[in-house]
Scaffold this motif. Structure first.
Motif, PDB file in Angstrom:
ATOM      1  N   TYR A  33       0.858  -1.210   0.007  1.00 17.22           N
ATOM      2  CA  TYR A  33       0.082  -0.132   0.165  1.00 17.22           C
ATOM      3  C   TYR A  33       0.864   1.253  -0.037  1.00 17.22           C
ATOM      4  CZ  TYR A  33      -3.601   3.294   1.193  1.00 17.22           C
ATOM      5  OH  TYR A  33      -4.526   4.320   1.436  1.00 17.22           O
ATOM      6  N   ASN A  34       2.025   1.344   0.716  1.00 17.50           N
ATOM      7  CA  ASN A  34       2.861   2.513   0.682  1.00 17.50           C
ATOM      8  C   ASN A  34       3.409   2.737  -0.644  1.00 17.50           C
ATOM      9  OD1 ASN A  34       4.078   0.117   1.162  1.00 17.50           O
ATOM     10  ND2 ASN A  34       6.074   1.222   2.032  1.00 17.50           N
ATOM     11  N   SER A  36       2.219   2.004  -3.380  1.00 19.39           N
ATOM     12  CA  SER A  36       1.029   2.440  -4.365  1.00 19.39           C
ATOM     13  C   SER A  36       0.843   4.055  -4.118  1.00 19.39           C
ATOM     14  CB  SER A  36      -0.198   1.525  -4.092  1.00 19.39           C
ATOM     15  OG  SER A  36      -0.895   1.798  -2.741  1.00 19.39           O
ATOM     16  N   MET A  37       1.097   4.438  -2.817  1.00 15.53           N
ATOM     17  CA  MET A  37       0.791   5.730  -2.552  1.00 15.53           C
ATOM     18  C   MET A  37       2.193   6.549  -2.999  1.00 15.53           C
ATOM     19  SD  MET A  37      -0.669   5.881   1.347  1.00 15.53           S
ATOM     20  CE  MET A  37      -1.075   7.693   1.239  1.00 15.53           C
ATOM     21  N   GLU A  38       3.226   6.223  -3.109  1.00 17.58           N
ATOM     22  CA  GLU A  38       4.417   6.821  -3.368  1.00 17.58           C
ATOM     23  C   GLU A  38       4.287   7.013  -5.250  1.00 17.58           C
ATOM     24  OE1 GLU A  38       7.531   4.594  -2.058  1.00 17.58           O
ATOM     25  OE2 GLU A  38       7.338   5.166   0.115  1.00 17.58           O
ATOM     26  N   GLU A  40       1.898   7.482  -6.820  1.00 16.08           N
ATOM     27  CA  GLU A  40       0.981   8.668  -7.021  1.00 16.08           C
ATOM     28  C   GLU A  40       1.537   9.842  -7.467  1.00 16.08           C
ATOM     29  OE1 GLU A  40      -2.449   7.577  -8.211  1.00 16.08           O
ATOM     30  OE2 GLU A  40      -1.223   5.966  -7.797  1.00 16.08           O
ATOM     31  N   GLU A  41       2.780  10.066  -6.762  1.00 17.64           N
ATOM     32  CA  GLU A  41       3.431  11.235  -6.681  1.00 17.64           C
ATOM     33  C   GLU A  41       4.462  11.517  -7.866  1.00 17.64           C
ATOM     34  OE1 GLU A  41       5.569  11.479  -2.975  1.00 17.64           O
ATOM     35  OE2 GLU A  41       3.767  11.283  -1.797  1.00 17.64           O
ATOM     36  N   PHE A 120      -6.772   8.719  -6.783  1.00 18.17           N
ATOM     37  CA  PHE A 120      -6.165   7.230  -6.164  1.00 18.17           C
ATOM     38  C   PHE A 120      -7.047   6.055  -6.197  1.00 18.17           C
ATOM     39  CE2 PHE A 120      -4.291   5.245  -2.081  1.00 18.17           C
ATOM     40  CZ  PHE A 120      -3.398   4.469  -2.912  1.00 18.17           C
ATOM     41  N   THR A 124      -5.851   2.721  -8.894  1.00 24.60           N
ATOM     42  CA  THR A 124      -5.655   1.497  -8.263  1.00 24.60           C
ATOM     43  C   THR A 124      -6.507   0.571  -8.871  1.00 24.60           C
ATOM     44  OG1 THR A 124      -5.459   2.605  -5.876  1.00 24.60           O
ATOM     45  CG2 THR A 124      -5.910   0.380  -6.092  1.00 24.60           C
ATOM     46  N   ARG A 172      -8.461  -3.874  -1.367  1.00 23.89           N
ATOM     47  CA  ARG A 172      -7.581  -2.407  -1.326  1.00 23.89           C
ATOM     48  C   ARG A 172      -8.318  -1.099  -1.444  1.00 23.89           C
ATOM     49  NH1 ARG A 172      -2.466  -1.256  -3.056  1.00 23.89           N
ATOM     50  NH2 ARG A 172      -1.953  -2.877  -1.754  1.00 23.89           N
ATOM     51  N   ILE A 176      -8.539   2.056   1.238  1.00 15.67           N
ATOM     52  CA  ILE A 176      -8.468   3.424   0.696  1.00 15.67           C
ATOM     53  C   ILE A 176      -9.441   4.276   1.342  1.00 15.67           C
ATOM     54  CG2 ILE A 176      -8.543   4.760  -1.427  1.00 15.67           C
ATOM     55  CD1 ILE A 176      -7.063   2.984  -3.025  1.00 15.67           C
ATOM     56  N   SER A 179      -9.017   4.553   5.099  1.00 13.22           N
ATOM     57  CA  SER A 179      -7.663   5.709   5.474  1.00 13.22           C
ATOM     58  C   SER A 179      -8.128   6.916   5.068  1.00 13.22           C
ATOM     59  CB  SER A 179      -6.586   5.023   4.521  1.00 13.22           C
ATOM     60  OG  SER A 179      -6.201   3.788   4.697  1.00 13.22           O
TER      61      SER A 179
END
Length: 211
Positions: A33-34, A36-38, A40-41, A120, A124, A172, A176, A179
Protein backbone atom coordinates in the motif's frame (compact mmCIF):
# COMPACT_ATOMS: atom_id res chain seq x y z
CA UNK A 1 -6.19 -11.92 -36.74
CA UNK A 2 -2.49 -12.64 -37.32
CA UNK A 3 -1.60 -8.98 -37.66
CA UNK A 4 -3.43 -8.20 -34.41
CA UNK A 5 -1.39 -10.90 -32.66
CA UNK A 6 1.74 -9.36 -34.18
CA UNK A 7 0.71 -5.91 -32.93
CA UNK A 8 0.15 -7.27 -29.42
CA UNK A 9 3.53 -9.04 -29.50
CA UNK A 10 5.32 -5.86 -30.62
CA UNK A 11 3.51 -3.86 -27.94
CA UNK A 12 4.60 -6.38 -25.31
CA UNK A 13 8.22 -6.06 -26.45
CA UNK A 14 7.97 -2.25 -26.28
CA UNK A 15 6.55 -2.52 -22.77
CA UNK A 16 9.48 -4.57 -21.53
CA UNK A 17 11.93 -2.27 -23.32
CA UNK A 18 10.59 1.12 -22.24
CA UNK A 19 8.12 0.73 -19.39
CA UNK A 20 9.42 -2.24 -17.41
CA UNK A 21 10.39 -0.01 -14.46
CA UNK A 22 6.91 1.53 -14.31
CA UNK A 23 5.38 -1.94 -14.68
CA UNK A 24 7.45 -3.21 -11.76
CA UNK A 25 6.37 -0.25 -9.61
CA UNK A 26 2.71 -0.83 -10.45
CA UNK A 27 2.99 -4.51 -9.58
CA UNK A 28 4.71 -3.73 -6.28
CA UNK A 29 2.06 -1.12 -5.54
CA UNK A 30 -0.65 -3.75 -5.91
CA UNK A 31 0.88 -5.67 -3.01
CA UNK A 32 2.35 -2.82 -0.95
CA UNK A 33 0.00 0.00 0.00
CA UNK A 34 2.79 2.46 0.84
CA UNK A 35 4.40 1.93 -2.56
CA UNK A 36 1.09 2.52 -4.32
CA UNK A 37 0.81 5.86 -2.51
CA UNK A 38 4.36 6.79 -3.52
CA UNK A 39 3.56 5.91 -7.14
CA UNK A 40 0.89 8.61 -7.18
CA UNK A 41 3.57 11.24 -6.65
CA UNK A 42 5.43 10.22 -9.80
CA UNK A 43 3.95 12.02 -12.79
CA UNK A 44 6.04 9.99 -15.25
CA UNK A 45 4.18 6.81 -14.38
CA UNK A 46 0.82 8.13 -15.59
CA UNK A 47 1.53 7.70 -19.31
CA UNK A 48 2.91 4.21 -18.70
CA UNK A 49 -0.21 3.29 -16.72
CA UNK A 50 -2.47 4.45 -19.56
CA UNK A 51 -0.50 2.50 -22.18
CA UNK A 52 -0.37 -0.63 -20.02
CA UNK A 53 -4.10 -0.42 -19.36
CA UNK A 54 -4.83 -0.10 -23.09
CA UNK A 55 -2.62 -3.09 -23.81
CA UNK A 56 -4.40 -5.14 -21.14
CA UNK A 57 -7.80 -4.25 -22.60
CA UNK A 58 -6.53 -5.22 -26.07
CA UNK A 59 -5.41 -8.64 -24.76
CA UNK A 60 -8.80 -9.12 -23.11
CA UNK A 61 -10.60 -8.06 -26.31
CA UNK A 62 -8.53 -10.53 -28.32
CA UNK A 63 -9.36 -13.33 -25.88
CA UNK A 64 -13.09 -12.55 -25.98
CA UNK A 65 -13.05 -12.35 -29.79
CA UNK A 66 -11.22 -15.61 -30.40
CA UNK A 67 -12.85 -17.78 -27.75
CA UNK A 68 -15.85 -19.62 -29.17
CA UNK A 69 -17.75 -19.68 -25.85
CA UNK A 70 -17.59 -15.97 -25.14
CA UNK A 71 -19.86 -13.31 -26.58
CA UNK A 72 -22.01 -16.10 -28.00
CA UNK A 73 -24.45 -15.88 -29.57
CA UNK A 74 -23.47 -12.57 -31.11
CA UNK A 75 -25.94 -9.68 -30.93
CA UNK A 76 -27.89 -9.36 -34.16
CA UNK A 77 -26.13 -6.08 -35.06
CA UNK A 78 -22.73 -7.81 -34.93
CA UNK A 79 -23.54 -10.95 -36.92
CA UNK A 80 -21.57 -11.31 -40.12
CA UNK A 81 -18.66 -9.16 -38.96
CA UNK A 82 -15.11 -10.37 -39.40
CA UNK A 83 -13.01 -11.22 -36.34
CA UNK A 84 -10.79 -8.10 -36.69
CA UNK A 85 -13.87 -5.87 -36.84
CA UNK A 86 -15.35 -7.63 -33.82
CA UNK A 87 -12.03 -7.24 -31.97
CA UNK A 88 -12.02 -3.47 -32.45
CA UNK A 89 -15.69 -3.18 -31.46
CA UNK A 90 -15.06 -5.11 -28.23
CA UNK A 91 -11.88 -3.12 -27.56
CA UNK A 92 -13.82 0.10 -28.13
CA UNK A 93 -16.53 -1.05 -25.72
CA UNK A 94 -13.94 -1.90 -23.04
CA UNK A 95 -12.19 1.45 -23.53
CA UNK A 96 -15.52 3.27 -23.35
CA UNK A 97 -16.39 1.44 -20.15
CA UNK A 98 -13.00 2.39 -18.66
CA UNK A 99 -13.39 6.01 -19.74
CA UNK A 100 -16.92 6.27 -18.32
CA UNK A 101 -15.71 4.83 -15.03
CA UNK A 102 -12.90 7.39 -15.00
CA UNK A 103 -15.29 10.27 -15.66
CA UNK A 104 -17.80 9.11 -13.04
CA UNK A 105 -15.14 8.77 -10.36
CA UNK A 106 -13.77 12.20 -11.31
CA UNK A 107 -17.26 13.67 -10.95
CA UNK A 108 -17.67 12.03 -7.55
CA UNK A 109 -14.36 13.53 -6.46
CA UNK A 110 -15.54 16.96 -7.59
CA UNK A 111 -18.90 16.61 -5.80
CA UNK A 112 -17.41 15.52 -2.47
CA UNK A 113 -14.41 17.85 -2.88
CA UNK A 114 -11.93 14.97 -2.53
CA UNK A 115 -10.28 14.71 -5.98
CA UNK A 116 -7.03 13.21 -4.64
CA UNK A 117 -8.95 10.39 -2.96
CA UNK A 118 -11.01 9.47 -6.04
CA UNK A 119 -7.99 9.78 -8.36
CA UNK A 120 -6.08 7.33 -6.17
CA UNK A 121 -9.06 4.97 -6.15
CA UNK A 122 -9.46 5.07 -9.92
CA UNK A 123 -5.74 4.52 -10.58
CA UNK A 124 -5.69 1.62 -8.15
CA UNK A 125 -8.46 -0.04 -10.17
CA UNK A 126 -6.43 0.30 -13.34
CA UNK A 127 -3.33 -1.08 -11.62
CA UNK A 128 -5.13 -4.25 -10.58
CA UNK A 129 -6.59 -4.57 -14.07
CA UNK A 130 -3.05 -4.37 -15.49
CA UNK A 131 -1.78 -6.89 -12.94
CA UNK A 132 -4.55 -9.36 -13.81
CA UNK A 133 -3.90 -8.97 -17.52
CA UNK A 134 -0.18 -9.62 -17.24
CA UNK A 135 -0.73 -12.63 -14.98
CA UNK A 136 -3.15 -14.03 -17.56
CA UNK A 137 -0.87 -13.48 -20.58
CA UNK A 138 1.40 -16.51 -19.84
CA UNK A 139 -1.67 -18.76 -19.58
CA UNK A 140 -3.00 -17.40 -22.87
CA UNK A 141 0.36 -17.92 -24.60
CA UNK A 142 0.68 -21.51 -23.35
CA UNK A 143 -2.82 -22.47 -24.46
CA UNK A 144 -2.35 -20.62 -27.77
CA UNK A 145 0.85 -22.57 -28.51
CA UNK A 146 -0.94 -25.79 -27.57
CA UNK A 147 -3.75 -24.94 -29.97
CA UNK A 148 -6.27 -24.86 -27.14
CA UNK A 149 -6.80 -21.11 -26.80
CA UNK A 150 -10.56 -21.59 -27.24
CA UNK A 151 -10.98 -24.46 -24.77
CA UNK A 152 -12.42 -24.70 -21.29
CA UNK A 153 -9.05 -24.68 -19.50
CA UNK A 154 -8.02 -21.22 -20.70
CA UNK A 155 -11.50 -19.91 -19.91
CA UNK A 156 -11.27 -21.24 -16.36
CA UNK A 157 -7.78 -19.70 -16.04
CA UNK A 158 -9.17 -16.32 -17.17
CA UNK A 159 -12.04 -16.48 -14.69
CA UNK A 160 -9.73 -17.42 -11.82
CA UNK A 161 -7.08 -14.79 -12.61
CA UNK A 162 -9.43 -11.85 -13.15
CA UNK A 163 -11.66 -12.84 -10.23
CA UNK A 164 -8.64 -13.00 -7.92
CA UNK A 165 -7.43 -9.63 -9.21
CA UNK A 166 -10.86 -8.14 -8.61
CA UNK A 167 -11.03 -9.50 -5.06
CA UNK A 168 -7.63 -7.99 -4.28
CA UNK A 169 -8.82 -4.67 -5.72
CA UNK A 170 -12.00 -4.72 -3.62
CA UNK A 171 -9.94 -5.29 -0.48
CA UNK A 172 -7.53 -2.51 -1.45
CA UNK A 173 -10.44 -0.14 -2.15
CA UNK A 174 -11.76 -0.86 1.35
CA UNK A 175 -8.40 0.17 2.81
CA UNK A 176 -8.40 3.34 0.71
CA UNK A 177 -11.90 4.26 1.91
CA UNK A 178 -11.09 3.62 5.55
CA UNK A 179 -7.76 5.48 5.32
CA UNK A 180 -9.60 8.48 3.87
CA UNK A 181 -12.03 8.49 6.81
CA UNK A 182 -15.10 7.11 5.01
CA UNK A 183 -17.42 4.53 6.52
CA UNK A 184 -18.23 1.04 5.26
CA UNK A 185 -21.58 2.34 4.00
CA UNK A 186 -19.94 4.63 1.42
CA UNK A 187 -17.60 1.82 0.36
CA UNK A 188 -20.55 -0.53 -0.21
CA UNK A 189 -22.41 2.23 -2.05
CA UNK A 190 -19.40 2.78 -4.30
CA UNK A 191 -19.11 -0.93 -5.07
CA UNK A 192 -22.79 -1.22 -5.94
CA UNK A 193 -22.84 1.79 -8.26
CA UNK A 194 -19.48 1.68 -10.02
CA UNK A 195 -18.39 -1.94 -9.70
CA UNK A 196 -21.24 -4.43 -9.33
CA UNK A 197 -23.57 -2.92 -11.95
CA UNK A 198 -20.91 -2.65 -14.73
CA UNK A 199 -19.63 -6.15 -13.95
CA UNK A 200 -23.21 -7.40 -14.11
CA UNK A 201 -23.70 -5.80 -17.53
CA UNK A 202 -20.48 -7.41 -18.79
CA UNK A 203 -21.53 -10.83 -17.50
CA UNK A 204 -24.91 -10.37 -19.20
CA UNK A 205 -23.24 -9.94 -22.60
CA UNK A 206 -20.94 -12.88 -21.92
CA UNK A 207 -23.77 -15.01 -20.59
CA UNK A 208 -23.39 -17.48 -23.43
CA UNK A 209 -20.45 -19.10 -21.60
CA UNK A 210 -20.90 -22.87 -21.52
CA UNK A 211 -18.20 -24.72 -19.59
Amino acid sequence: MDWIVLGLAVSLCLIFLFTRDALALLFLGCFRYNISMENEEQGSIRFSRAFLCLFTLAVLAYFITTHDRLFSPLPYALTGLSEPALFFIILGALCTWTLLRYVLIKCIGWVIDRPAFTDFLERTGRDFCILSGFVFIPFLLVFYLMGKADGNAVLIAAIVVFSAGYVFYVLRSLKIFLSAGFSLFFWILYLCILEVIPIGVLIHFLAGIRL
